[in-house]
Structure formats: structure tokens, C-alpha cells
Write a protein that holds these residues in place. Structure first.
Motif, PDB file in Angstrom:
ATOM      1  N   VAL A 175       0.838  -1.363  -0.012  1.00  8.41           N
ATOM      2  CA  VAL A 175       0.019   0.066   0.044  1.00  8.41           C
ATOM      3  C   VAL A 175       0.757   1.340  -0.240  1.00  8.41           C
ATOM      4  CG1 VAL A 175      -1.816  -1.245   1.099  1.00  8.41           C
ATOM      5  CG2 VAL A 175      -0.191   0.090   2.456  1.00  8.41           C
ATOM      6  N   ASN A 176       0.055   2.496  -0.247  1.00  3.73           N
ATOM      7  CA  ASN A 176       0.925   3.689  -0.278  1.00  3.73           C
ATOM      8  C   ASN A 176       2.045   4.041  -1.047  1.00  3.73           C
ATOM      9  OD1 ASN A 176       1.563   6.259   0.582  1.00  3.73           O
ATOM     10  ND2 ASN A 176       2.742   5.747   2.327  1.00  3.73           N
ATOM     11  N   ARG A 177       1.947   3.461  -2.422  1.00  4.60           N
ATOM     12  CA  ARG A 177       2.759   3.538  -3.483  1.00  4.60           C
ATOM     13  C   ARG A 177       3.201   5.113  -3.551  1.00  4.60           C
ATOM     14  NH1 ARG A 177       2.365   0.529  -9.392  1.00  4.60           N
ATOM     15  NH2 ARG A 177       3.952   1.314 -10.133  1.00  4.60           N
ATOM     16  N   ARG A 178       4.749   5.070  -3.536  1.00  2.00           N
ATOM     17  CA  ARG A 178       5.341   6.541  -3.675  1.00  2.00           C
ATOM     18  C   ARG A 178       6.574   6.211  -4.291  1.00  2.00           C
ATOM     19  NH1 ARG A 178       5.247   4.176   0.921  1.00  2.00           N
ATOM     20  NH2 ARG A 178       7.317   4.296   2.172  1.00  2.00           N
ATOM     21  N   PRO A 179       7.271   7.307  -5.086  1.00  2.00           N
ATOM     22  CA  PRO A 179       8.587   7.272  -5.302  1.00  2.00           C
ATOM     23  C   PRO A 179       9.501   7.328  -4.229  1.00  2.00           C
ATOM     24  CG  PRO A 179       7.548   8.958  -6.636  1.00  2.00           C
ATOM     25  CD  PRO A 179       6.682   8.427  -5.484  1.00  2.00           C
ATOM     26  N   TRP A 180      10.372   6.257  -3.969  1.00  2.00           N
ATOM     27  CA  TRP A 180      11.208   6.182  -2.925  1.00  2.00           C
ATOM     28  C   TRP A 180      12.599   7.505  -3.208  1.00  2.00           C
ATOM     29  CZ3 TRP A 180      16.668   5.569  -1.800  1.00  2.00           C
ATOM     30  CH2 TRP A 180      16.691   5.142  -0.375  1.00  2.00           C
ATOM     31  N   ALA A 181      12.990   7.114  -4.762  1.00  2.00           N
ATOM     32  CA  ALA A 181      13.831   8.096  -5.298  1.00  2.00           C
ATOM     33  C   ALA A 181      13.710   8.299  -6.627  1.00  2.00           C
ATOM     34  CB  ALA A 181      15.490   7.619  -4.895  1.00  2.00           C
ATOM     35  N   VAL A 182      13.897   9.307  -7.384  1.00  2.00           N
ATOM     36  CA  VAL A 182      13.593   9.454  -8.666  1.00  2.00           C
ATOM     37  C   VAL A 182      15.191   9.789  -9.263  1.00  2.00           C
ATOM     38  CG1 VAL A 182      12.914  11.198 -10.605  1.00  2.00           C
ATOM     39  CG2 VAL A 182      11.712  10.591  -8.502  1.00  2.00           C
ATOM     40  N   LEU A 183      15.583   8.860 -10.285  1.00  2.00           N
ATOM     41  CA  LEU A 183      16.965   8.941 -10.820  1.00  2.00           C
ATOM     42  C   LEU A 183      17.124   9.323 -11.939  1.00  2.00           C
ATOM     43  CD1 LEU A 183      17.329   5.186  -9.415  1.00  2.00           C
ATOM     44  CD2 LEU A 183      17.953   7.098  -8.248  1.00  2.00           C
ATOM     45  N   GLU A 184      17.887  10.338 -12.427  1.00  2.00           N
ATOM     46  CA  GLU A 184      17.809  11.079 -13.580  1.00  2.00           C
ATOM     47  C   GLU A 184      18.747  10.246 -14.320  1.00  2.00           C
ATOM     48  OE1 GLU A 184      19.349  15.300 -15.474  1.00  2.00           O
ATOM     49  OE2 GLU A 184      19.497  15.041 -13.304  1.00  2.00           O
ATOM     50  N   ASP A 185      18.035   9.939 -15.837  1.00  2.00           N
ATOM     51  CA  ASP A 185      18.877   9.271 -16.753  1.00  2.00           C
ATOM     52  C   ASP A 185      19.404   7.932 -16.295  1.00  2.00           C
ATOM     53  OD1 ASP A 185      17.927  11.201 -18.415  1.00  2.00           O
ATOM     54  OD2 ASP A 185      20.182  12.483 -17.868  1.00  2.00           O
ATOM     55  N   ALA A 186      18.830   7.058 -15.279  1.00  2.25           N
ATOM     56  CA  ALA A 186      19.356   5.925 -14.855  1.00  2.25           C
ATOM     57  C   ALA A 186      18.482   4.763 -15.257  1.00  2.25           C
ATOM     58  CB  ALA A 186      19.444   6.073 -13.136  1.00  2.25           C
ATOM     59  N   ALA A 187      19.062   3.615 -15.148  1.00  2.80           N
ATOM     60  CA  ALA A 187      18.211   2.178 -15.390  1.00  2.80           C
ATOM     61  C   ALA A 187      18.574   1.396 -14.200  1.00  2.80           C
ATOM     62  CB  ALA A 187      18.511   1.668 -16.677  1.00  2.80           C
ATOM     63  N   PRO A 188      17.756   1.693 -13.138  1.00  2.81           N
ATOM     64  CA  PRO A 188      18.275   0.923 -11.809  1.00  2.81           C
ATOM     65  C   PRO A 188      17.846  -0.640 -12.141  1.00  2.81           C
ATOM     66  CG  PRO A 188      16.277   2.044 -11.627  1.00  2.81           C
ATOM     67  CD  PRO A 188      16.898   2.453 -12.833  1.00  2.81           C
ATOM     68  N   ASP A 189      18.976  -1.529 -11.645  1.00  4.53           N
ATOM     69  CA  ASP A 189      18.638  -2.826 -11.885  1.00  4.53           C
ATOM     70  C   ASP A 189      18.608  -3.565 -10.574  1.00  4.53           C
ATOM     71  OD1 ASP A 189      19.005  -5.752 -12.671  1.00  4.53           O
ATOM     72  OD2 ASP A 189      19.828  -5.049 -14.515  1.00  4.53           O
ATOM     73  N   GLY A 190      19.515  -4.496 -10.103  1.00  5.37           N
ATOM     74  CA  GLY A 190      19.606  -4.853  -8.688  1.00  5.37           C
ATOM     75  C   GLY A 190      19.823  -3.889  -7.787  1.00  5.37           C
ATOM     76  N   ILE A 191      19.059  -4.043  -6.539  1.00  7.68           N
ATOM     77  CA  ILE A 191      19.225  -3.071  -5.405  1.00  7.68           C
ATOM     78  C   ILE A 191      19.519  -3.705  -4.227  1.00  7.68           C
ATOM     79  CG2 ILE A 191      17.908  -1.280  -6.604  1.00  7.68           C
ATOM     80  CD1 ILE A 191      15.837  -2.013  -4.660  1.00  7.68           C
TER      81      ILE A 191
END
Length: 261
Positions: A175-191
Motif C-alpha cells: 500500500v501507499n505506493r510512492r517514489p522512493w528516489a527519482v533517478l535522472e537518466d538511470a536504469a536501476p537493476d539490482g538493489i
């Protein structure tokens, strides 16, 4: 450089003093020691094959193409926990398990790399094996991690350049979906989490990056290959890298690279 010759290393986990990872092209789950020695812990005919542990220590493995969640029993045999094909027909990918034994698994939504883009989903497989969708509309869900306090699930949206957070409600719903971090020009894979911050691997940018919840970057590790995934263990950042291309699963360009935290 800790290890070379992998056929796409993915799903790294720090467990019992060693780095565990899935060697996708070889259909293996490996445990790697601090000296670079590796041991095959499981062989599985599955691609992709991500994994995590239940609270009782049993291993859960995602058979991505088979659209199943499997569990390794005490004798080493694999049993089917849940058939995920009724939730999404596209291949299934990453898994993360919470302290109650709820397994969150995501499907990218389309056949990659050749298929036409469609948003993916996140499913919850409860300890009794029942499975249901708990999130949709995710732009290529990739790495997932649960916050150290156990209350937040974060998903890397590779095609949206952001990390997306959900609160984990009683019963396991997101629930409460939201951006945790907006990443400029990135393609986040594993975290992975490092306390309140998150490291993410980026294949096109060939780097591993640490960000806070506001998206502020405070450390970047530049690499000479794409970074598919990362894990933190015993004061060390482990990065799984490979040269991206049509033969990435067979070319054995995969590596484990480390950096001191």
C-alpha cells in the motif's frame, strides 16, 4: 576483482559469511568466500533463477521461465510452492522474503529483450503457498529490497528511472505506493539497502550508485562493465558485472567486483 567467468551473475545475497549468487547461464547458485573460492550450492534448469531464504532457513528459488516458485527441502530436493502462470504469463524475475515468510516475486511483463514492452507486476506468495497480485503497472520491475525495519518494499523500475516504495500492510499487501528516489537518466537493476540508503546497479551506465530517499547521490563506483546487481556484507559492497550483448549468458564475461564501504 573477486571472481570471473560467470554467465550473468544475479540475485546476490550475503548469507552466513559468504556471498551467494545465481549464475544464470550455468543454472547454478554459488556461495563465494572472501578469498574468491566458490561452491555450487544448487543446480537448476531455470533462467532466470533468483532466490532468497525463508525464516526457517529453507531456500526459495524463482524458476523464471517455468513461472514457478520452488523450495529446497531438507534433503536437497526442490518442490513447487506456487504456480505463478495464472498471475502473469511473462517471465518471473526477482524475489525478496520478509521476516514472516511472505515472498514477493515480480514479473517484468513482457519477453525481454525482443518483446514489446508491457508493464509488470509484483505477486505475494504467502507461507501457505497461496499467491496473489499485490502491485501492477510497474515499468520493468527489477531488483527488490525490504527496508531494515521490515516495513517498506522498494522495487527498481528500470524503464522509469526510479525506485518505487510500498508500505507492507498487515497480511502482506503493498500500500501507499510512492517514489522512493527519482533517478535522472538511470536504469536501476539490482538493489540493496545499506542502512537507510540504497545501492543500485546500472547496466547501460556501467556503474553502481548509492542514493538516499530524496534521490541524492553520495557515492558512485565506476565500472568497465554493466552492473546487474549488488549486495552489502561485512563492510564490503559486492557488484555483479558483465558485458551486455546477445551472448551475455554464454560468454562468461560475468564478474564479482568489490569495494570497501
Amino acid at each position: 576483482m573477486l571472481l570471473t567467468g560467470l554467465q550473468i551473475g544475479e540475485s546476490p545475497r550475503w548469507h552466513d559469511g559468504r556471498l551467494w549468487l545465481a549464475n544464470w547461464g550455468a543454472g547454478e547458485i554459488l556461495a563465494v568466500g572472501p578469498d574468491g573460492s566458490s561452491e555450487v550450492m544448487l543446480r537448476i534448469d531455470a533462467f532466470p533463477c533468483c532466490f532468497d531464504w525463508l525464516p526457517d532457513g529453507r531456500l526459495l528459488v524463482v524458476d523464471g521461465s517455468g513461472r514457478r516458485l520452488l523450495r529446497q527441502e531438507a534433503g536437497g530436493e526442490l518442490t513447487t510452492v506456487a504456480d505463478l502462470s495464472g498471475i502473469a504469463a511473462a517471465p518471473w524475475n526477482e524475489i525478496v522474503v520478509d521476516a514472516l515468510g511472505n515472498a514477493y516475486v515480480n514479473s517484468i511483463g513482457f519477453d525481454f529483450p525482443g518483446g514489446e514492452f508491457a508493464p509488470g507486476v509484483v505477486a505475494l506468495v504467502a507461507p501457505d503457498g497461496t499467491a496473489r497480485q499485490v502491485a501492477d503497472g510497474v515499468a520493468f520491475p527489477n531488483g527488490m529490497a525490504i527496508s531494515p525495519d521490515g516495513g517498506t518494499l522498494v522495487v527498481a523500475e528500470s524503464y522509469a528511472s526510479r525506485l518505487t516504495a510500498f508500505d507492507i500492510a498487515p497480511g502482506g499487501d503493498l500500500v501507499n505506493r510512492r517514489p522512493w528516489a527519482v533517478l535522472e537518466d538511470a536504469a536501476p537493476d539490482g538493489i540493496c539497502f545499506q542502512e537507510h540508503r540504497i545501492w543500485y546497479g546500472d547496466v547501460p551506465a556501467r556503474r553502481c550508485v548509492r542514493v538516499d530517499p530524496a534521490g541524492n547521490v553520495d557515492r558512485v563506483v565506476e565500472l568497465d562493465q554493466g552492473c546487474f546487481a549488488c549486495a552489502v556484507g561485512d563492510g564490503v559492497l559486492y557488484m555483479l558485472t558483465a558485458t551486455w550483448g546477445p551472448d551475455v549468458a554464454t560468454a562468461r564475461t560475468g564478474r564479482v567486483v568489490t569495494a570497501t564501504l
